[in-house]
Design a protein around this motif. Structure first.
Motif, mmCIF file in Angstrom:
data_model
loop_
_atom_site.group_PDB
_atom_site.id
_atom_site.type_symbol
_atom_site.label_atom_id
_atom_site.label_comp_id
_atom_site.label_asym_id
_atom_site.label_seq_id
_atom_site.Cartn_x
_atom_site.Cartn_y
_atom_site.Cartn_z
ATOM 1 N N THR A 54 -11.804 8.483 -1.422
ATOM 2 C CA THR A 54 -11.814 7.302 -0.566
ATOM 3 C C THR A 54 -12.511 7.634 0.747
ATOM 4 N N VAL A 55 -13.099 6.617 1.347
ATOM 5 C CA VAL A 55 -13.794 6.758 2.613
ATOM 6 C C VAL A 55 -13.094 5.858 3.617
ATOM 7 N N SER A 56 -12.865 6.380 4.818
ATOM 8 C CA SER A 56 -12.199 5.587 5.843
ATOM 9 C C SER A 56 -12.734 5.951 7.215
ATOM 10 N N CYS A 57 -12.312 5.169 8.192
ATOM 11 C CA CYS A 57 -12.665 5.426 9.586
ATOM 12 C C CYS A 57 -11.385 5.387 10.405
ATOM 13 N N GLU A 58 -11.224 6.376 11.266
ATOM 14 C CA GLU A 58 -10.046 6.479 12.117
ATOM 15 C C GLU A 58 -10.504 6.716 13.551
ATOM 16 N N THR A 88 -15.120 9.454 10.721
ATOM 17 C CA THR A 88 -15.251 9.000 9.343
ATOM 18 C C THR A 88 -14.753 10.104 8.416
ATOM 19 N N ARG A 94 -8.805 16.231 2.934
ATOM 20 C CA ARG A 94 -9.563 15.294 3.766
ATOM 21 C C ARG A 94 -10.690 16.037 4.473
ATOM 22 N N ALA A 143 -18.861 4.368 5.946
ATOM 23 C CA ALA A 143 -17.595 4.663 6.618
ATOM 24 C C ALA A 143 -17.609 4.119 8.047
ATOM 25 N N LEU A 184 -16.693 0.576 8.409
ATOM 26 C CA LEU A 184 -15.260 0.277 8.280
ATOM 27 C C LEU A 184 -14.521 0.373 9.605
ATOM 28 N N CYS A 185 -15.173 0.948 10.606
ATOM 29 C CA CYS A 185 -14.514 1.179 11.891
ATOM 30 C C CYS A 185 -14.208 -0.118 12.612
ATOM 31 N N GLU A 186 -12.964 -0.245 13.001
ATOM 32 C CA GLU A 186 -12.531 -1.356 13.835
ATOM 33 C C GLU A 186 -11.748 -0.764 14.995
#
Length: 80
Positions: free
Chosen positions: A18-22, A31, A40, A70, A73-75
């Motif tokens: 999975t790919v995410s942004c934090e 990312t 991770r 990624a 996806l950043c908010e």
């Protein structure tokens, strides 16, 4: 996301993830690629990314497109 979905464009040695942004503590976008089993890896280098695994451990191609995805996806909250 998986090798089955991306075919020859899949840049990782693992079959899926999975790919995410934090947000980092400093508010920068971090990312992340999460591999099966919970490992991770940072897709970009920002302060805080050193706590994650080295993406080269599971890399078998170019991640430019995955990094861009990624980041999309950043908010993150706007700076004060």
């Amino acid at each position: 996301m998986s090798r089955a979905e991306f075919g020859s464009g899949w840049p990782f040695t693992v079959a899926e993830g999975t790919v995410s942004c934090e947000a980092t503590p400093g508010g920068d976008p971090l990312t992340v690629f999460a591999a099966p089993g919970g490992s991770r890896y940072a897709l970009n280098e920002v302060a805080g990314s050193e706590e994650l695994g080295d993406i080269r451990e599971v890399l078998d191609g170019r991640i430019r497109g995955f990094r861009a995805f990624a980041l999309s996806l950043c908010e993150l909250p706007a700076a004060p």
